[in-house]
Design a protein around this motif. Structure first.
Motif, short mmCIF file in Angstrom:
data_model
loop_
_atom_site.label_atom_id
_atom_site.label_comp_id
_atom_site.label_asym_id
_atom_site.label_seq_id
_atom_site.Cartn_x
_atom_site.Cartn_y
_atom_site.Cartn_z
N THR A 74 0.84 -1.20 0.00
CA THR A 74 0.00 0.00 0.00
C THR A 74 0.87 1.25 0.00
O THR A 74 0.61 2.20 -0.74
N HIS A 75 1.91 1.24 0.82
CA HIS A 75 2.83 2.39 0.86
C HIS A 75 3.48 2.61 -0.51
O HIS A 75 3.54 3.74 -1.00
N LEU A 76 3.96 1.54 -1.12
CA LEU A 76 4.60 1.67 -2.43
C LEU A 76 3.63 2.13 -3.51
O LEU A 76 4.01 2.91 -4.39
N GLU A 77 2.40 1.70 -3.43
CA GLU A 77 1.38 2.10 -4.41
C GLU A 77 1.04 3.58 -4.28
O GLU A 77 0.81 4.25 -5.28
N ARG A 78 1.06 4.09 -3.06
CA ARG A 78 0.70 5.48 -2.83
C ARG A 78 1.89 6.43 -2.90
O ARG A 78 1.71 7.64 -2.92
N LYS A 79 3.08 5.89 -2.90
CA LYS A 79 4.30 6.70 -2.91
C LYS A 79 4.38 7.47 -4.22
O LYS A 79 4.27 6.88 -5.30
N PRO A 80 4.59 8.79 -4.15
CA PRO A 80 4.71 9.55 -5.39
C PRO A 80 5.95 9.12 -6.17
O PRO A 80 6.98 8.80 -5.59
N ALA A 81 5.83 9.13 -7.47
CA ALA A 81 6.94 8.68 -8.34
C ALA A 81 8.08 9.67 -8.35
O ALA A 81 8.04 10.79 -8.09
#
Length: 81
Positions: A74-81
């Protein structure tokens, strides 16, 4: 801390997380904490130690792993690119 960062869980009007909400995603983690506290001797509990059955131990380990994986993904999915 993770629940706040991921905006999970619901709050009641009293500021506590609602215990009966079927949408709670943090309930398995809360249950793991309760299980650990009840079975652990880390707080100097006397008397006879309680050992979980192998199936309960397996459930606890697998639930913890699934929760950790969910939080990281979830953190990685929401992390801005």
């Amino acid at each position: 801390m993770a629940a706040k960062a991921l905006n999970s869980g619901t709050k009641s009007t009293h500021g506590r997380t609602d215990q009966g909400d079927p949408g709670r995603r943090d309930e398995p983690c809360d249950s793991l904490g309760t299980l650990r506290n009840r079975l652990s001797d880390s707080h100097g509990r006397g008397g006879m130690p309680v050992r979980p059955s192998p199936r309960h131990a397996s459930l606890a380990v697998n639930t913890a792993g699934a929760a950790a994986t969910f939080l990281v993904e979830t953190h990685l999915e929401r992390k801005p690119a």
